[in-house]
Write a protein that holds these residues in place. Structure first.
Motif, PDB file in Angstrom:
ATOM      1  N   GLY A  98       5.188  -8.910  -0.443  1.00  0.00           N
ATOM      2  CA  GLY A  98       4.329  -8.434   0.639  1.00  0.00           C
ATOM      3  C   GLY A  98       4.138  -6.930   0.623  1.00  0.00           C
ATOM      4  N   GLN A  99       4.198  -6.340  -0.571  1.00  0.00           N
ATOM      5  CA  GLN A  99       3.997  -4.900  -0.678  1.00  0.00           C
ATOM      6  C   GLN A  99       3.300  -4.582  -2.001  1.00  0.00           C
ATOM      7  OE1 GLN A  99       7.900  -3.129  -0.537  1.00  0.00           O
ATOM      8  NE2 GLN A  99       8.537  -4.028  -2.486  1.00  0.00           N
ATOM      9  N   PHE A 100       2.807  -3.357  -2.114  1.00  0.00           N
ATOM     10  CA  PHE A 100       2.204  -2.907  -3.365  1.00  0.00           C
ATOM     11  C   PHE A 100       3.316  -2.426  -4.282  1.00  0.00           C
ATOM     12  CE2 PHE A 100      -1.233  -2.438  -0.285  1.00  0.00           C
ATOM     13  CZ  PHE A 100      -2.304  -2.999  -0.972  1.00  0.00           C
ATOM     14  N   GLU A 101       3.244  -2.843  -5.551  1.00  0.00           N
ATOM     15  CA  GLU A 101       4.276  -2.451  -6.515  1.00  0.00           C
ATOM     16  C   GLU A 101       3.621  -1.915  -7.769  1.00  0.00           C
ATOM     17  OE1 GLU A 101       6.575  -5.972  -7.118  1.00  0.00           O
ATOM     18  OE2 GLU A 101       7.253  -6.047  -5.032  1.00  0.00           O
ATOM     19  N   CYS A 102       3.901  -0.677  -8.076  1.00  0.00           N
ATOM     20  CA  CYS A 102       3.307  -0.079  -9.270  1.00  0.00           C
ATOM     21  C   CYS A 102       4.091  -0.531 -10.507  1.00  0.00           C
ATOM     22  CB  CYS A 102       3.306   1.446  -9.178  1.00  0.00           C
ATOM     23  SG  CYS A 102       2.490   2.202 -10.611  1.00  0.00           S
ATOM     24  N   PRO A 103       3.408  -1.109 -11.485  1.00  0.00           N
ATOM     25  CA  PRO A 103       4.100  -1.614 -12.673  1.00  0.00           C
ATOM     26  C   PRO A 103       4.514  -0.514 -13.655  1.00  0.00           C
ATOM     27  CG  PRO A 103       1.742  -1.957 -12.907  1.00  0.00           C
ATOM     28  CD  PRO A 103       1.966  -1.358 -11.533  1.00  0.00           C
ATOM     29  N   GLY A 106       7.451   1.991 -11.041  1.00  0.00           N
ATOM     30  CA  GLY A 106       8.173   1.316  -9.967  1.00  0.00           C
ATOM     31  C   GLY A 106       7.978   1.822  -8.548  1.00  0.00           C
ATOM     32  N   SER A 107       7.005   2.664  -8.298  1.00  0.00           N
ATOM     33  CA  SER A 107       6.790   3.061  -6.898  1.00  0.00           C
ATOM     34  C   SER A 107       6.332   1.844  -6.099  1.00  0.00           C
ATOM     35  CB  SER A 107       5.704   4.140  -6.792  1.00  0.00           C
ATOM     36  OG  SER A 107       6.184   5.361  -7.290  1.00  0.00           O
ATOM     37  N   ASN A 108       6.700   1.795  -4.850  1.00  0.00           N
ATOM     38  CA  ASN A 108       6.131   0.740  -4.010  1.00  0.00           C
ATOM     39  C   ASN A 108       5.732   1.272  -2.649  1.00  0.00           C
ATOM     40  OD1 ASN A 108       8.493   0.377  -2.340  1.00  0.00           O
ATOM     41  ND2 ASN A 108       9.400  -0.767  -4.043  1.00  0.00           N
ATOM     42  N   PHE A 109       4.835   0.518  -2.042  1.00  0.00           N
ATOM     43  CA  PHE A 109       4.148   0.911  -0.812  1.00  0.00           C
ATOM     44  C   PHE A 109       4.031  -0.313   0.073  1.00  0.00           C
ATOM     45  CE2 PHE A 109       2.563   2.945  -4.628  1.00  0.00           C
ATOM     46  CZ  PHE A 109       2.606   4.305  -4.348  1.00  0.00           C
ATOM     47  N   ASN A 110       4.077  -0.096   1.371  1.00  0.00           N
ATOM     48  CA  ASN A 110       3.929  -1.259   2.256  1.00  0.00           C
ATOM     49  C   ASN A 110       2.465  -1.728   2.295  1.00  0.00           C
ATOM     50  OD1 ASN A 110       2.571   0.399   4.080  1.00  0.00           O
ATOM     51  ND2 ASN A 110       4.266   0.527   5.526  1.00  0.00           N
ATOM     52  N   ARG A 111       2.197  -2.747   3.079  1.00  0.00           N
ATOM     53  CA  ARG A 111       0.866  -3.370   3.080  1.00  0.00           C
ATOM     54  C   ARG A 111      -0.249  -2.404   3.463  1.00  0.00           C
ATOM     55  NH1 ARG A 111      -2.094  -5.117   6.960  1.00  0.00           N
ATOM     56  NH2 ARG A 111      -0.428  -5.146   8.496  1.00  0.00           N
ATOM     57  N   TYR A 115       4.133   4.976   1.686  1.00  0.00           N
ATOM     58  CA  TYR A 115       5.154   5.127   0.654  1.00  0.00           C
ATOM     59  C   TYR A 115       6.476   4.462   1.069  1.00  0.00           C
ATOM     60  CZ  TYR A 115       8.705   7.417  -2.224  1.00  0.00           C
ATOM     61  OH  TYR A 115       9.762   7.669  -3.063  1.00  0.00           O
ATOM     62  N   ARG A 116       7.076   3.758   0.102  1.00  0.00           N
ATOM     63  CA  ARG A 116       8.415   3.204   0.336  1.00  0.00           C
ATOM     64  C   ARG A 116       9.437   3.759  -0.640  1.00  0.00           C
ATOM     65  NH1 ARG A 116       7.405  -3.011   2.266  1.00  0.00           N
ATOM     66  NH2 ARG A 116       7.516  -2.454   4.473  1.00  0.00           N
ATOM     67  N   ALA A 117       9.099   3.771  -1.908  1.00  0.00           N
ATOM     68  CA  ALA A 117      10.093   4.214  -2.890  1.00  0.00           C
ATOM     69  C   ALA A 117       9.418   4.571  -4.204  1.00  0.00           C
ATOM     70  CB  ALA A 117      11.121   3.096  -3.111  1.00  0.00           C
ATOM     71  N   GLY A 118      10.198   5.252  -5.049  1.00  0.00           N
ATOM     72  CA  GLY A 118       9.702   5.581  -6.383  1.00  0.00           C
ATOM     73  C   GLY A 118       9.187   7.000  -6.489  1.00  0.00           C
TER      74      GLY A 118
END
Ligand code: FES
Length: 169
Positions: A98-103, A106-111, A115-118
């Motif tokens: 349920g979030q965006f994940e950069c392949p 590894g950064s990820n973002f909520n819907r 920003y969440r991490a990475g």
């Protein structure tokens, strides 16, 4: 006879002049309604979907705009760029987490693209979106910088397994 012809020519020209003025005034006052969009693909304004097609708590990808449509905490429709704010990779939305994940790194973002991490320096950038004649139009020609890290406006923690290997968080 000559006077009659001159008079006829004068009246014809007068009539044509008035008709031209009438058409010109009509076009001038209607131009905002009939002018074509400056662009119809990425880099300009992209006609997307009806507002009703945007899910309440999911995302809808608009490929022509390289963007996602979703709704913020207030239910307002927002358009998120699919380009990672780290080095520009395309960031897919992972249904299982349920979030965006950069392949890429590894950064990820909520819907809503926060920003969440990475290594990304901020949330996903946004595009102005407005409704025109019942359709949402995404202006991919103007980017709004994504929100700075620190705090999320929605309460939607990751819901399941990550899609991208090495995703942070
Ligand atoms: S390009 Fe997305 S984390 Fe590096």
């Amino acid at each position: 006879m000559t006077e009659s012809v001159d008079r006829r020519q004068f009246l014809t020209r007068l009539w044509l002049g008035c008709a031209g003025l009438f058409v010109g005034a009509g076009l001038w006052t209607s131009w905002d309604l009939i002018k074509p969009l400056t662009a119809t693909g990425f880099g300009g304004k992209v006609r997307a979907v009806s507002p009703d097609a945007v899910p309440e708590s999911g995302v809808l990808e608009i490929r022509a705009a390289r963007a996602y449509l979703t709704r913020d905490a207030d239910g307002e429709i927002i358009a998120l760029s699919e380009k990672c704010t780290h080095l520009g990779c395309r960031v897919p939305f992972c249904q299982s987490s349920g979030q965006f994940e950069c392949p890429c790194h590894g950064s990820n973002f909520n819907r809503v693209g926060e920003y969440r991490a990475g290594p990304a320096p901020r949330g996903l950038d946004r595009y102005p979106v407005e409704e025109e004649n019942g359709l949402l139009v995404i202006d991919t020609g103007s980017t709004i910088e994504g929100p700075a890290p620190g705090g999320e406006s929605i309460d939607e923690p990751a819901t399941g397994g990550a899609c991208a290997e090495g995703t942070h968080g």
